[in-house]
Design a protein around this motif. Structure first.
Motif, PDB file in Angstrom:
ATOM      1  N   SER A  34       0.753  -1.328   0.032  1.00 33.69           N
ATOM      2  CA  SER A  34      -0.023  -0.011  -0.003  1.00 33.69           C
ATOM      3  C   SER A  34       0.992   1.292   0.134  1.00 33.69           C
ATOM      4  O   SER A  34       0.418   2.089  -0.639  1.00 33.69           O
ATOM      5  CB  SER A  34      -1.011  -0.074   1.271  1.00 33.69           C
ATOM      6  OG  SER A  34      -0.152   0.419   2.532  1.00 33.69           O
ATOM      7  N   ALA A  37       1.640   1.812  -3.445  1.00 35.01           N
ATOM      8  CA  ALA A  37       0.732   2.415  -4.231  1.00 35.01           C
ATOM      9  C   ALA A  37       0.537   4.052  -3.962  1.00 35.01           C
ATOM     10  O   ALA A  37       0.114   4.899  -5.009  1.00 35.01           O
ATOM     11  CB  ALA A  37      -0.703   1.706  -3.835  1.00 35.01           C
ATOM     12  N   LYS A  38       0.848   4.385  -2.695  1.00 36.17           N
ATOM     13  CA  LYS A  38       0.752   5.673  -2.568  1.00 36.17           C
ATOM     14  C   LYS A  38       1.782   6.661  -3.317  1.00 36.17           C
ATOM     15  O   LYS A  38       1.445   7.650  -4.051  1.00 36.17           O
ATOM     16  CB  LYS A  38       0.943   6.039  -1.121  1.00 36.17           C
ATOM     17  CG  LYS A  38      -0.066   5.564  -0.138  1.00 36.17           C
ATOM     18  CD  LYS A  38       0.283   5.742   1.198  1.00 36.17           C
ATOM     19  CE  LYS A  38      -0.775   5.019   2.098  1.00 36.17           C
ATOM     20  NZ  LYS A  38       0.081   4.922   3.604  1.00 36.17           N
ATOM     21  N   SER A  41       0.529   6.488  -7.016  1.00 33.76           N
ATOM     22  CA  SER A  41      -0.826   7.535  -7.097  1.00 33.76           C
ATOM     23  C   SER A  41      -0.301   8.901  -7.177  1.00 33.76           C
ATOM     24  O   SER A  41      -0.690   9.906  -8.001  1.00 33.76           O
ATOM     25  CB  SER A  41      -1.601   7.467  -5.706  1.00 33.76           C
ATOM     26  OG  SER A  41      -2.718   8.379  -5.675  1.00 33.76           O
ATOM     27  N   LYS A  45      -0.361  11.716 -10.467  1.00 31.15           N
ATOM     28  CA  LYS A  45      -0.892  13.076 -10.336  1.00 31.15           C
ATOM     29  C   LYS A  45       0.282  14.305 -10.669  1.00 31.15           C
ATOM     30  O   LYS A  45      -0.399  15.267 -11.192  1.00 31.15           O
ATOM     31  CB  LYS A  45      -1.444  13.278  -8.949  1.00 31.15           C
ATOM     32  CG  LYS A  45      -2.663  12.673  -8.752  1.00 31.15           C
ATOM     33  CD  LYS A  45      -3.242  13.306  -7.406  1.00 31.15           C
ATOM     34  CE  LYS A  45      -4.245  12.242  -6.807  1.00 31.15           C
ATOM     35  NZ  LYS A  45      -3.930  11.708  -5.456  1.00 31.15           N
ATOM     36  N   SER A  69       6.513   2.878 -12.043  1.00 33.12           N
ATOM     37  CA  SER A  69       5.698   2.039 -11.080  1.00 33.12           C
ATOM     38  C   SER A  69       6.371   0.707 -10.704  1.00 33.12           C
ATOM     39  O   SER A  69       6.311   0.228  -9.380  1.00 33.12           O
ATOM     40  CB  SER A  69       4.350   1.801 -11.461  1.00 33.12           C
ATOM     41  OG  SER A  69       3.720   3.070 -12.046  1.00 33.12           O
ATOM     42  N   ALA A 121      -9.208   6.258 -15.590  1.00 29.34           N
ATOM     43  CA  ALA A 121      -8.753   5.591 -14.394  1.00 29.34           C
ATOM     44  C   ALA A 121      -7.918   4.272 -14.840  1.00 29.34           C
ATOM     45  O   ALA A 121      -8.111   3.455 -15.833  1.00 29.34           O
ATOM     46  CB  ALA A 121      -9.762   4.934 -13.657  1.00 29.34           C
ATOM     47  N   GLY A 123      -4.698   1.256 -12.783  1.00 33.39           N
ATOM     48  CA  GLY A 123      -4.537   0.566 -11.573  1.00 33.39           C
ATOM     49  C   GLY A 123      -3.319  -0.446 -11.363  1.00 33.39           C
ATOM     50  O   GLY A 123      -2.815  -0.533 -12.428  1.00 33.39           O
ATOM     51  N   VAL A 148      -5.424  -1.768  -6.616  1.00 32.74           N
ATOM     52  CA  VAL A 148      -5.514  -0.209  -6.396  1.00 32.74           C
ATOM     53  C   VAL A 148      -5.792   0.348  -7.648  1.00 32.74           C
ATOM     54  O   VAL A 148      -5.126   0.209  -8.654  1.00 32.74           O
ATOM     55  CB  VAL A 148      -4.175   0.595  -5.911  1.00 32.74           C
ATOM     56  CG1 VAL A 148      -4.310   2.006  -5.608  1.00 32.74           C
ATOM     57  CG2 VAL A 148      -3.470  -0.295  -4.617  1.00 32.74           C
ATOM     58  N   TYR A 150      -6.331   3.859  -9.535  1.00 32.12           N
ATOM     59  CA  TYR A 150      -6.247   5.383  -9.390  1.00 32.12           C
ATOM     60  C   TYR A 150      -7.089   6.123 -10.275  1.00 32.12           C
ATOM     61  O   TYR A 150      -7.050   6.074 -11.359  1.00 32.12           O
ATOM     62  CB  TYR A 150      -4.707   5.637  -9.851  1.00 32.12           C
ATOM     63  CG  TYR A 150      -3.621   4.639  -9.263  1.00 32.12           C
ATOM     64  CD1 TYR A 150      -3.277   4.845  -8.142  1.00 32.12           C
ATOM     65  CD2 TYR A 150      -3.216   3.505 -10.150  1.00 32.12           C
ATOM     66  CE1 TYR A 150      -2.324   4.103  -7.305  1.00 32.12           C
ATOM     67  CE2 TYR A 150      -2.454   2.528  -9.435  1.00 32.12           C
ATOM     68  CZ  TYR A 150      -1.811   2.936  -8.212  1.00 32.12           C
ATOM     69  OH  TYR A 150      -0.860   1.947  -7.543  1.00 32.12           O
ATOM     70  N   ARG A 153     -10.688   9.301  -7.192  1.00 32.60           N
ATOM     71  CA  ARG A 153     -10.220   8.823  -5.951  1.00 32.60           C
ATOM     72  C   ARG A 153      -9.452   7.496  -6.063  1.00 32.60           C
ATOM     73  O   ARG A 153      -9.572   6.844  -6.916  1.00 32.60           O
ATOM     74  CB  ARG A 153     -11.104   8.676  -4.956  1.00 32.60           C
ATOM     75  CG  ARG A 153     -12.573   9.777  -5.067  1.00 32.60           C
ATOM     76  CD  ARG A 153     -13.132   9.183  -3.970  1.00 32.60           C
ATOM     77  NE  ARG A 153     -14.537   8.793  -4.436  1.00 32.60           N
ATOM     78  CZ  ARG A 153     -15.670   8.696  -3.607  1.00 32.60           C
ATOM     79  NH1 ARG A 153     -15.697   9.465  -2.482  1.00 32.60           N
ATOM     80  NH2 ARG A 153     -17.028   8.434  -4.230  1.00 32.60           N
ATOM     81  N   THR A 154      -8.295   7.319  -5.300  1.00 29.93           N
ATOM     82  CA  THR A 154      -7.580   6.178  -4.966  1.00 29.93           C
ATOM     83  C   THR A 154      -8.126   5.277  -4.164  1.00 29.93           C
ATOM     84  O   THR A 154      -8.320   5.700  -2.868  1.00 29.93           O
ATOM     85  CB  THR A 154      -5.995   6.641  -4.765  1.00 29.93           C
ATOM     86  OG1 THR A 154      -5.519   7.335  -5.826  1.00 29.93           O
ATOM     87  CG2 THR A 154      -5.015   5.498  -4.722  1.00 29.93           C
TER      88      THR A 154
END
Ligand code: AFP
Length: 310
Positions: A34, A37-38, A41, A45, A69, A121, A123, A148, A150, A153-154
């Protein structure tokens, strides 16, 4: 003014994993994933022109987002100390870290990366196996799977064998519980037909599509498997297909990185999956990049489509 719920008023991913009885090592591994993933994300952005590789406004060279990634996930898996090996959609071979760590992780770091430029979107998808390798196993042997998405919202959606639960990334960078125990009804009202180029030489697929049109099901297809399957999980019904034709005889999608983790999650939510013969969860992994036809979602529709495609 403090607009976020106080930490004591919400359930974090960590607390949820603990209450779901995930072994400590698995809980730590999912938390490390996780964290990756942040960063992904954030990269999505904030990356400027480097969405598909290139130079940013300051003239700096940027990595393609899918490569970036992959690097981010690999870093967190290594740092966790819990990963014996991993298989990434971005790497030819299985990467070995250690022969005395408990888990093998399989992942697609950025599924739908060709859609990034269109701001659709996208992911990341993960499957977790015990042991040193996933070869010779089946996706049923996964001990957890998560993705996840993206989008506006994530969200992170996971299962470790006790239902499917979703979490939203809040403004202070924590995944907090969004919905517990997602369920998938037996009947589909939405359809997501992938690899439609196969219609030209797969008449059975053509008649499945026409049946959906005749029955006036609602089309929901974005071209990113994460978003399209998330739609099924979020709405609690739907059918997704990606089956073979001449360009991709086995369909376009990979067993290990895409179909296996989603089959685990969808079946945990009460849906079904099939490769046309058996559940995706029972397809042996012979090579990490193997493709498989996939029919997945609401159980009655999966059974009807599987029968029609025989
Ligand atoms: P990219 O990662 O190259 O964008 O591909 C996305 C994907 O693998 C999957 O997420 C989609 O479901 C599938 O391709 C779309 O395939 P079709 O173009 O055959 O519908």
């Amino acid at each position: 003014m403090f607009l976020l719920p106080l930490p004591s008023e919400r359930t974090s991913l960590n607390a949820h994993l603990r209450s779901a009885g995930a072994p400590d090592a698995l809980r730590h591994l999912i938390l490390d994933i996780s964290r990756a993933a942040k960063y992904i994300s954030y990269a999505i952005k904030t990356t400027e022109t480097g969405l598909s590789g290139g130079t940013n406004q300051s003239g700096e060279k940027q990595l393609q987002l899918d490569v970036l990634s992959d690097t981010i996930v690999s870093h967190y898996l290594a740092e966790s100390g819990l990963v014996a090996s991993y298989a990434s959609e971005e790497a030819e071979e299985l990467i070995i870290f250690s022969d005395n760590a408990p888990y093998t992780v399989v992942f697609d770091p950025l599924d739908g990366s060709s859609l990034v430029e269109a701001n659709f979107a996208i992911g990341s998808i993960f499957g977790i196996y015990e042991g040193l390798d996933c070869l010779g196993k089946t996706p049923r042997e996964q001990v957890a799977a998560l993705y996840v998405i993206y989008g506006p919202r994530t969200l992170l959606v996971y299962s470790c064998g006790k239902g499917v639960h979703s979490f939203i990334l809040n403004d202070v960078g924590e995944f907090i519980l969004y919905q517990e125990y997602h369920g998938i009804a037996d009947t589909a009202k939405n359809y997501s037909p992938g690899n439609l180029r196969a219609l030209a030489d797969n008449p059975a697929y053509d008649s499945v599509l026409h049946d959906w049109l005749k029955r006036e099901l609602t089309l929901r297809y974005s071209g990113c498997m994460v978003a399209d399957i998330h739609h099924i999980i979020a709405k609690g019904q739907g059918i997704f297909t990606n089956v073979g034709g001449s360009k991709y005889p086995q369909g376009k999608l990979r067993l290990v990185f895409e179909c296996g983790p989603f089959a685990y999650l969808v079946e945990q939510a009460g849906g079904a999956s099939s490769n046309g013969n058996v559940s995706i969860l029972d397809v042996p992994i012979e090579n990490i990049h193997q493709r498989t036809p996939v029919i997945i979602g609401s159980a009655h529709e999966v059974a009807a489509v599987t029968k029609a495609l025989r």
